[in-house]
Design a protein around this motif. Structure first.
Motif, short mmCIF file in Angstrom:
data_model
loop_
_atom_site.label_atom_id
_atom_site.label_comp_id
_atom_site.label_asym_id
_atom_site.label_seq_id
_atom_site.Cartn_x
_atom_site.Cartn_y
_atom_site.Cartn_z
N THR A 114 21.01 6.49 -35.38
CA THR A 114 19.89 6.62 -36.33
C THR A 114 20.41 6.81 -37.74
N GLN A 148 14.41 -2.59 -31.96
CA GLN A 148 15.09 -1.30 -32.06
C GLN A 148 15.97 -0.96 -30.86
N PHE A 150 25.13 -4.03 -28.69
CA PHE A 150 24.66 -3.83 -27.31
C PHE A 150 23.18 -3.50 -27.38
N VAL A 155 20.11 -1.05 -25.53
CA VAL A 155 19.88 0.07 -24.60
C VAL A 155 19.36 -0.43 -23.26
C1 HRQ Z 1 18.51 5.86 -31.91
C2 HRQ Z 1 17.52 5.05 -32.55
C3 HRQ Z 1 17.34 3.74 -32.12
C4 HRQ Z 1 15.47 3.36 -33.58
C5 HRQ Z 1 20.78 3.63 -28.55
C6 HRQ Z 1 22.01 5.31 -27.36
C7 HRQ Z 1 21.68 5.19 -25.92
C8 HRQ Z 1 23.07 7.08 -26.27
C9 HRQ Z 1 22.36 6.76 -27.53
C10 HRQ Z 1 23.06 6.00 -24.03
C11 HRQ Z 1 22.41 5.23 -23.09
C12 HRQ Z 1 22.93 5.11 -21.81
C13 HRQ Z 1 24.10 5.77 -21.47
C14 HRQ Z 1 24.76 6.54 -22.41
C15 HRQ Z 1 24.24 6.65 -23.69
C16 HRQ Z 1 24.67 5.67 -20.07
C17 HRQ Z 1 19.30 5.38 -30.89
C18 HRQ Z 1 19.11 4.07 -30.47
C19 HRQ Z 1 18.15 3.27 -31.08
N1 HRQ Z 1 18.14 2.03 -30.49
C20 HRQ Z 1 19.09 2.04 -29.53
C21 HRQ Z 1 19.69 3.28 -29.49
O1 HRQ Z 1 16.43 2.87 -32.64
N2 HRQ Z 1 20.95 4.92 -28.23
O2 HRQ Z 1 21.48 2.76 -28.10
N3 HRQ Z 1 22.57 6.13 -25.32
#
Ligand code: HRQ
Length: 143
Positions: free
Chosen positions: A59, A69, A88, A90
């Protein structure tokens, strides 16, 4: 015994220590720098906290696509270097998952003595025992 005040939330006999939400991890340095850049304090966290701080980092540095997003563009950032990819989603967090497996060292407050005789405990996962304290370090196998 040396005590680490930041790393003893559960007692030695607490089975919740093996609960992944409360299990504590110590990020390796490059990941720790990312987490601290996002405001994380200290060096020991739960996996949930690590994910929270990663989200804060994404963020703060506006690495996400404002229109889509779920997409994160981390090429040219330290996060991209750690993940080994330019972007990548999510929706497919496998790069994150692999990076966390590489960069988190699990901690537990259990002593060897406490687990001796507890046959269900899988000692093969223990990697290193700190002789100066009762803390043992294992590699994460799953979160
Ligand atoms: C904030 C704002 C966004 C507005 C993203 C990550 C996902 C950690 C943070 C994660 C997921 C799975 C595993 C480990 C860690 C196994 C964050 C994100 C966002 N868009 C994508 C975001 O948009 N957060 O990837 N995480």
């Amino acid at each position: 015994m040396a005590s680490l005040s930041t790393s003893a939330p559960c007692s030695t006999s607490d089975s919740a220590c093996r609960n992944s939400a409360r299990r504590q991890v110590r990020p390796k340095l490059p990941l720790l720098k990312i987490l601290q850049a996002a405001g994380a304090q200290g060096e020991i966290f739960t996996v949930t906290e690590v994910m929270h701080h990663l989200g804060q980092y994404i963020t703060m540095k506006q690495l996400y696509d404002p229109r889509e997003q779920h997409m994160v563009y981390c090429g040219g950032d330290l996060l991209g270097e750690l993940l080994g990819c330019q972007s990548f989603s999510v929706k497919n967090p496998s790069p994150l998952y692999a990076m966390l497996r590489r960069n988190l060292v699990a901690l537990t407050t259990a002593t060897t003595a406490n687990f001796r005789g507890k046959s269900q405990f899988q000692e093969k996962y223990w990697r290193r025992q700190y002789s100066h304290s009762a803390y043992l370090t294992v590699q994460m196998h799953k979160f």
